[in-house]
Scaffold this motif. Structure first.
Motif, PDB file in Angstrom:
ATOM      1  N   ARG A 124       0.843  -1.188   0.000  1.00 47.11           N
ATOM      2  CA  ARG A 124       0.000   0.000   0.000  1.00 47.11           C
ATOM      3  C   ARG A 124       0.882   1.242   0.000  1.00 47.11           C
TER       4      ARG A 124
ATOM      5  N   GLN B   9      -6.355  -8.300  -0.068  1.00 47.74           N
ATOM      6  CA  GLN B   9      -6.846  -6.935   0.091  1.00 47.74           C
ATOM      7  C   GLN B   9      -6.900  -6.568   1.571  1.00 47.74           C
TER       8      GLN B   9
ATOM      9  N   PRO C 166     -10.525   5.797  -5.645  1.00 42.43           N
ATOM     10  CA  PRO C 166     -11.153   4.669  -6.351  1.00 42.43           C
ATOM     11  C   PRO C 166     -10.791   3.316  -5.764  1.00 42.43           C
ATOM     12  N   GLU C 167      -9.527   3.159  -5.340  1.00 43.09           N
ATOM     13  CA  GLU C 167      -9.147   1.860  -4.781  1.00 43.09           C
ATOM     14  C   GLU C 167      -9.889   1.583  -3.470  1.00 43.09           C
TER      15      GLU C 167
ATOM     16  N   ALA D  46     -13.311   0.305  -4.341  1.00 40.85           N
ATOM     17  CA  ALA D  46     -13.247  -1.093  -4.774  1.00 40.85           C
ATOM     18  C   ALA D  46     -13.125  -2.024  -3.569  1.00 40.85           C
ATOM     19  N   ARG D  47     -12.273  -1.658  -2.610  1.00 40.65           N
ATOM     20  CA  ARG D  47     -12.139  -2.484  -1.411  1.00 40.65           C
ATOM     21  C   ARG D  47     -13.423  -2.472  -0.595  1.00 40.65           C
TER      22      ARG D  47
END
Length: 525
Positions: free
Chosen positions: A123, A341, A427-428, A431-432
């Motif tokens: 990350r 994730q 955005p990530e 998604a998560r």
């Protein structure tokens, strides 16, 4: 608690303290206690009121009058928040009084995972990641666990020792039933790690001020034991406005109490006003040496603001579960790191769905929509909130805490004396979030659940990262000892020091780091 000022104000301002601690939440209270017990003279400086020790006030999200909020120990003013480009005013779930926000918390203090501190390649880390390892922090986690009298079960998925954790009392029948259903779904629930002494009816203190000090928070586990040593003094209703430094030291703390401008001095300054206010104080401390504020030579103060995203959902366990109150003690970490994730843990919130929570949620949705321009739209939320509270019935509230990541454009500043923040959901993260919600639904399969959060909802009670620790002044505000780069006597012990938000609530890590920093300070006395 005794007298707020045990010395005349003139004597306080004339005295050169060993340490001034700005803020009395978990970070300030814990550090101040450790310093006082080590024999240092400590002055706690708190913006809010002392309050009455017998209060049982809750963190009522339905109170909007600033005066009424201040009297109850809530942060009085709305913050100015621009979230995803939409500007709004909102009352954040923050405290302003002795103990800060912690006097209202649900007393769940969870230890992060080793990979939260040790791993950084998966990350982005503008600061370079945590400048110390989990192994270096583990002794301080243990000390904080003992200091805050944590009770609970070891996490079945963890191989990390947690010898300071005490066994919990027997589970409520309802919580035991929920845990059994989760195990049947292949999960590994455990009793949450809770800072309660377990006196009679002690669990009733969750989410509200505890009048008997059976809940361990910044006040009961920090400020009050510090005052009992005779080495500490508490000054409330005192608003610190700026710091002044000469060379490598902060030499003066300028503050305002009751309309009077005062100056305080100390060998060490501990900044623990919270991740939304500590950076504002540094930004306000401008001079020829620091034209943009102390510690801000690289424009990093206030940046990399993080919250958790709350995935709040209601669970209807059924009448057979035998609940007599909220679910208070169930959590699991099966989704903490799932399918490569970073997600987070899931836990009971220690509350049922009530009018205050629903009206707060509805007002937030109005503030983020075009309805915010319609006169009376905010007040109109009261009727559907009252209806919703009745319809929810016996639902128990759970939350998934989704880890946030640091982005430089997310930041906190000051606007005419008020907290102002800019925050955009990456955005990530969206998604998560979608993946996290899917996993939560599967975890509770076979049980009636409903998400109460629809749009992404930052947890404004978990701000962190705005004065992050690191190894280099060009990429971080603080060094590994949580001291401002280039300044020998200015330390930070609140959640602003975090390089990452992790997948658990921040309280235990704040307390552990505060003990660590106090130990370093004690060695330099």
């Amino acid at each position: 608690m005794g007298s707020v000022i045990s010395e005349p104000l003139a004597d306080i301002t004339a005295r050169h303290w060993d340490a001034i601690v700005i803020g009395t939440g978990i970070g300030g209270g814990t550090a101040g206690r450790a310093l006082a017990e080590a024999g240092l003279s400590v002055l706690f400086v708190e913006k809010g009121r002392e309050g009455l020790r017998a209060e049982e006030t809750g963190l009522d999200q339905g109170i909007f009058d600033p005066v009424a909020r201040a009297v109850r120990g809530l942060w009085p003013d709305p913050i100015l928040a621009e979230v995803n480009g939409t500007r709004q005013e909102m009352f954040a779930p923050l405290g302003a009084g002795v103990g800060g926000s912690s006097v209202f918390y649900a007393a769940t203090l969870e230890r992060p995972e080793p990979h939260d501190l040790d791993d950084s390649e998966d990350r982005p880390h503008p600061t370079g990641g945590w400048p110390l390892s989990f192994a270096e922090m583990q002794p301080w986690f243990d000390k904080a666990t003992a200091l805050y009298a944590l009770h609970g079960d070891p996490d079945p998925l963890s191989d990390q020792p947690n010898s300071a954790l005490s066994a919990p009392p027997p589970a409520q029948p309802g919580d035991a039933m929920i845990m059994e259903r989760l195990r049947a779904n292949g999960l590994h629930p455990y009793r949450l790690h809770t800072a309660l002494k377990y006196l009679d009816n002690c669990a009733e203190c969750l989410g509200r001020k505890c009048p008997r000090a059976c809940k361990m928070d910044g006040r009961s586990a920090g400020v009050e034991p510090a005052l009992a040593t005779g080495k500490a003094v508490l000054l409330t209703g005192c608003d610190v406005t700026r710091l002044e430094r000469d060379g490598p030291n902060v030499t003066q703390v300028l503050a305002r109490k009751g309309g009077e401008e005062i100056t305080l001095t100390a060998r060490h300054i501990v900044l623990a006003a919270g991740a939304l206010s500590s950076p504002r104080l540094l930004l306000a401390s401008t001079s020829q040496t620091d034209p943009t504020g102390i510690g801000n030579a690289h424009d990093l103060v206030g940046r990399n603001l993080m919250f958790h995203l709350n995935e709040i959902f209601a669970l209807w366990p059924g009448r057979a579960a035998g609940f007599t109150g909220p679910s208070k003690s169930v959590g699991f970490r099966d989704l903490y790191f799932k399918d490569a994730q970073r997600l987070g843990m899931v836990q009971a919130m220690g509350m049922d769905v009530g009018y205050g929570e629903i009206v707060h949620h509805l007002r937030g949705r109005v503030a983020r929509s075009s309805l915010r321009h319609i006169p009376g739209a905010m007040d109109a939320t009261r009727i559907p909130a009252a209806i919703g509270a009745k319809l929810m019935g016996q639902a128990k509230v759970f939350v998934g805490l989704l880890e946030d990541l640091p982005y430089a454009e997310n930041r906190v500043t000051d606007e005419a004396g008020r907290i102002a923040l800019t925050y955009r959901i990456a955005p990530e993260l969206l998604a998560r979030r979608r993946a996290f919600r899917r996993h939560i639904r599967r975890a509770f399969k076979g049980q009636r659940t409903a998400f109460l959060t629809h749009a992404p909802e930052p947890n404004f009670g978990h701000p962190c990262g705005t004065l992050a620790m690191g190894t280099a002044p060009a990429t971080s505000v603080l060094d590994a000892s949580a001291r401002v780069h280039g300044i020998r006597n200015l330390w930070v012990t609140d959640a602003s020091v975090f390089p990452t938000s992790m997948g658990v609530n921040p309280s235990l890590t704040i307390a552990a780091n505060a003990l660590r920093v106090a130990s370093i300070m004690g060695e330099e006395r």
